[in-house]
Design a protein around this motif. Structure first.
Motif, PDB file in Angstrom:
ATOM      1  N   LYS A  49       0.836  -1.211   0.000  1.00  0.00           N
ATOM      2  CA  LYS A  49       0.000   0.000   0.000  1.00  0.00           C
ATOM      3  C   LYS A  49       0.873   1.263   0.000  1.00  0.00           C
ATOM      4  N   GLU A  50       2.050   1.173   0.617  1.00  0.00           N
ATOM      5  CA  GLU A  50       2.937   2.334   0.702  1.00  0.00           C
ATOM      6  C   GLU A  50       3.689   2.636  -0.592  1.00  0.00           C
ATOM      7  N   ILE A  51       3.725   1.679  -1.524  1.00  0.00           N
ATOM      8  CA  ILE A  51       4.534   1.891  -2.739  1.00  0.00           C
ATOM      9  C   ILE A  51       3.734   1.831  -4.033  1.00  0.00           C
ATOM     10  N   GLN A  52       2.429   1.532  -3.966  1.00  0.00           N
ATOM     11  CA  GLN A  52       1.632   1.392  -5.185  1.00  0.00           C
ATOM     12  C   GLN A  52       0.363   2.244  -5.076  1.00  0.00           C
ATOM     13  N   PRO A  53       0.190   3.214  -5.978  1.00  0.00           N
ATOM     14  CA  PRO A  53      -1.026   4.022  -5.941  1.00  0.00           C
ATOM     15  C   PRO A  53      -2.223   3.287  -6.539  1.00  0.00           C
ATOM     16  N   GLY A  54      -3.422   3.678  -6.120  1.00  0.00           N
ATOM     17  CA  GLY A  54      -4.655   3.206  -6.744  1.00  0.00           C
ATOM     18  C   GLY A  54      -5.159   1.841  -6.327  1.00  0.00           C
ATOM     19  N   ILE A  55      -4.609   1.240  -5.275  1.00  0.00           N
ATOM     20  CA  ILE A  55      -5.058  -0.086  -4.850  1.00  0.00           C
ATOM     21  C   ILE A  55      -6.465   0.027  -4.261  1.00  0.00           C
ATOM     22  N   GLU A  56      -7.350  -0.848  -4.727  1.00  0.00           N
ATOM     23  CA  GLU A  56      -8.709  -0.900  -4.192  1.00  0.00           C
ATOM     24  C   GLU A  56      -8.913  -2.121  -3.303  1.00  0.00           C
ATOM     25  N   GLU A  57      -8.288  -3.241  -3.695  1.00  0.00           N
ATOM     26  CA  GLU A  57      -8.500  -4.489  -2.961  1.00  0.00           C
ATOM     27  C   GLU A  57      -7.316  -5.427  -3.143  1.00  0.00           C
ATOM     28  N   ILE A  58      -7.018  -6.182  -2.083  1.00  0.00           N
ATOM     29  CA  ILE A  58      -5.998  -7.233  -2.127  1.00  0.00           C
ATOM     30  C   ILE A  58      -6.639  -8.504  -1.593  1.00  0.00           C
ATOM     31  N   LYS A  59      -6.511  -9.587  -2.364  1.00  0.00           N
ATOM     32  CA  LYS A  59      -7.012 -10.884  -1.913  1.00  0.00           C
ATOM     33  C   LYS A  59      -5.859 -11.883  -1.925  1.00  0.00           C
ATOM     34  N   ILE A  80      -6.537  -2.779  -8.926  1.00  0.00           N
ATOM     35  CA  ILE A  80      -5.965  -1.433  -8.992  1.00  0.00           C
ATOM     36  C   ILE A  80      -6.675  -0.672 -10.093  1.00  0.00           C
ATOM     37  N   ASP A  81      -7.298   0.431  -9.733  1.00  0.00           N
ATOM     38  CA  ASP A  81      -8.026   1.279 -10.689  1.00  0.00           C
ATOM     39  C   ASP A  81      -8.984   0.460 -11.560  1.00  0.00           C
ATOM     40  N   GLY A  82      -9.680  -0.495 -10.932  1.00  0.00           N
ATOM     41  CA  GLY A  82     -10.698  -1.282 -11.621  1.00  0.00           C
ATOM     42  C   GLY A  82     -10.193  -2.467 -12.420  1.00  0.00           C
ATOM     43  N   LYS A  83      -8.884  -2.713 -12.433  1.00  0.00           N
ATOM     44  CA  LYS A  83      -8.318  -3.830 -13.189  1.00  0.00           C
ATOM     45  C   LYS A  83      -7.628  -4.811 -12.240  1.00  0.00           C
ATOM     46  N   THR A  84      -7.744  -6.109 -12.548  1.00  0.00           N
ATOM     47  CA  THR A  84      -7.189  -7.163 -11.700  1.00  0.00           C
ATOM     48  C   THR A  84      -5.791  -7.560 -12.164  1.00  0.00           C
ATOM     49  N   TYR A  85      -4.899  -7.747 -11.195  1.00  0.00           N
ATOM     50  CA  TYR A  85      -3.517  -8.156 -11.458  1.00  0.00           C
ATOM     51  C   TYR A  85      -3.159  -9.307 -10.522  1.00  0.00           C
ATOM     52  N   LYS A  86      -2.351 -10.242 -11.022  1.00  0.00           N
ATOM     53  CA  LYS A  86      -1.801 -11.343 -10.213  1.00  0.00           C
ATOM     54  C   LYS A  86      -0.387 -10.940  -9.806  1.00  0.00           C
ATOM     55  N   GLU A  87      -0.155 -10.917  -8.512  1.00  0.00           N
ATOM     56  CA  GLU A  87       1.138 -10.465  -8.009  1.00  0.00           C
ATOM     57  C   GLU A  87       1.675 -11.426  -6.958  1.00  0.00           C
ATOM     58  N   ILE A  88       2.936 -11.268  -6.645  1.00  0.00           N
ATOM     59  CA  ILE A  88       3.578 -11.980  -5.546  1.00  0.00           C
ATOM     60  C   ILE A  88       4.056 -10.919  -4.567  1.00  0.00           C
ATOM     61  N   PRO A 101       0.124  -0.715 -13.244  1.00  0.00           N
ATOM     62  CA  PRO A 101      -0.093   0.570 -13.909  1.00  0.00           C
ATOM     63  C   PRO A 101       0.565   1.721 -13.151  1.00  0.00           C
ATOM     64  N   GLY A 102       0.683   2.816 -13.834  1.00  0.00           N
ATOM     65  CA  GLY A 102       1.088   4.058 -13.198  1.00  0.00           C
ATOM     66  C   GLY A 102       2.554   4.351 -13.303  1.00  0.00           C
ATOM     67  N   PRO A 103       2.860   5.533 -13.810  1.00  0.00           N
ATOM     68  CA  PRO A 103       4.258   5.963 -13.858  1.00  0.00           C
ATOM     69  C   PRO A 103       4.771   6.369 -12.484  1.00  0.00           C
ATOM     70  N   ASP A 104       3.838   6.612 -11.555  1.00  0.00           N
ATOM     71  CA  ASP A 104       4.214   7.087 -10.225  1.00  0.00           C
ATOM     72  C   ASP A 104       4.416   5.934  -9.255  1.00  0.00           C
ATOM     73  N   LYS A 105       5.452   5.161  -9.456  1.00  0.00           N
ATOM     74  CA  LYS A 105       5.769   4.078  -8.519  1.00  0.00           C
ATOM     75  C   LYS A 105       6.274   4.698  -7.224  1.00  0.00           C
ATOM     76  N   ASN A 106       6.210   3.943  -6.163  1.00  0.00           N
ATOM     77  CA  ASN A 106       6.623   4.388  -4.833  1.00  0.00           C
ATOM     78  C   ASN A 106       5.791   5.558  -4.312  1.00  0.00           C
ATOM     79  N   VAL A 107       4.545   5.635  -4.792  1.00  0.00           N
ATOM     80  CA  VAL A 107       3.585   6.599  -4.273  1.00  0.00           C
ATOM     81  C   VAL A 107       2.519   5.783  -3.542  1.00  0.00           C
ATOM     82  N   PRO A 108       2.213   6.129  -2.295  1.00  0.00           N
ATOM     83  CA  PRO A 108       1.266   5.307  -1.533  1.00  0.00           C
ATOM     84  C   PRO A 108      -0.176   5.444  -2.008  1.00  0.00           C
TER      85      PRO A 108
END
Length: 126
Positions: A49-59, A80-88, A101-108
């Motif tokens: 949450k501290e490094i990725q903007p636009g997070i709506e939900e984490i499962k 994130i911003d209405g789109k689903t991503y698979k992450e580790i 998404p987003g050019p602004d990495k490391n933005v909470p």
């Protein structure tokens, strides 16, 4: 003959006690492991949450585990911003996965996010 019966009873009782002790110990170990994984999941969600903007939900898709190198990681589905991503995720944040998404990495993310842990419990992180 009585001596053999006493020995047999003692042996059976000893085996029964050993099985009981192992069963209780295994249950305590698994409970502690689940608590540790949930704590690690919460830590990873807060770090992400501290490094990725636009997070709506984490499962969290699984409990998480340690690699041979001793790094804890877990598979998640992130909205994130209405789109689903698979992450580790790792305890420090992102460990890998799809391009985010987003050019602004490391933005909470400054808005509350819904988190669903691997045990089904939910929390809103502010």
């Amino acid at each position: 003959m009585k001596k053999n019966k006493k020995g047999l009873m003692f042996s059976l009782l000893s085996v029964l006690m050993l099985v009981l002790i192992l069963a209780i110990g295994g249950k305590v170990y698994m409970s502690n492991k689940e608590n540790e994984n949930i704590a690690n999941q919460r830590t990873a969600a807060l770090a992400f949450k501290e490094i990725q903007p636009g997070i709506e939900e984490i499962k969290f898709n699984e409990a998480g585990s340690y690699s041979g190198a001793g790094i804890w990681s877990v598979g998640v589905t992130v909205l994130i911003d209405g789109k689903t991503y698979k992450e580790i995720l790792v305890k420090e944040g992102i460990g890998g996965g799809e391009a985010l998404p987003g050019p602004d990495k490391n933005v909470p993310t400054n808005t509350p996010i819904k988190v669903t842990y691997s045990n089904g419990k939910e929390e809103v992180l502010e």
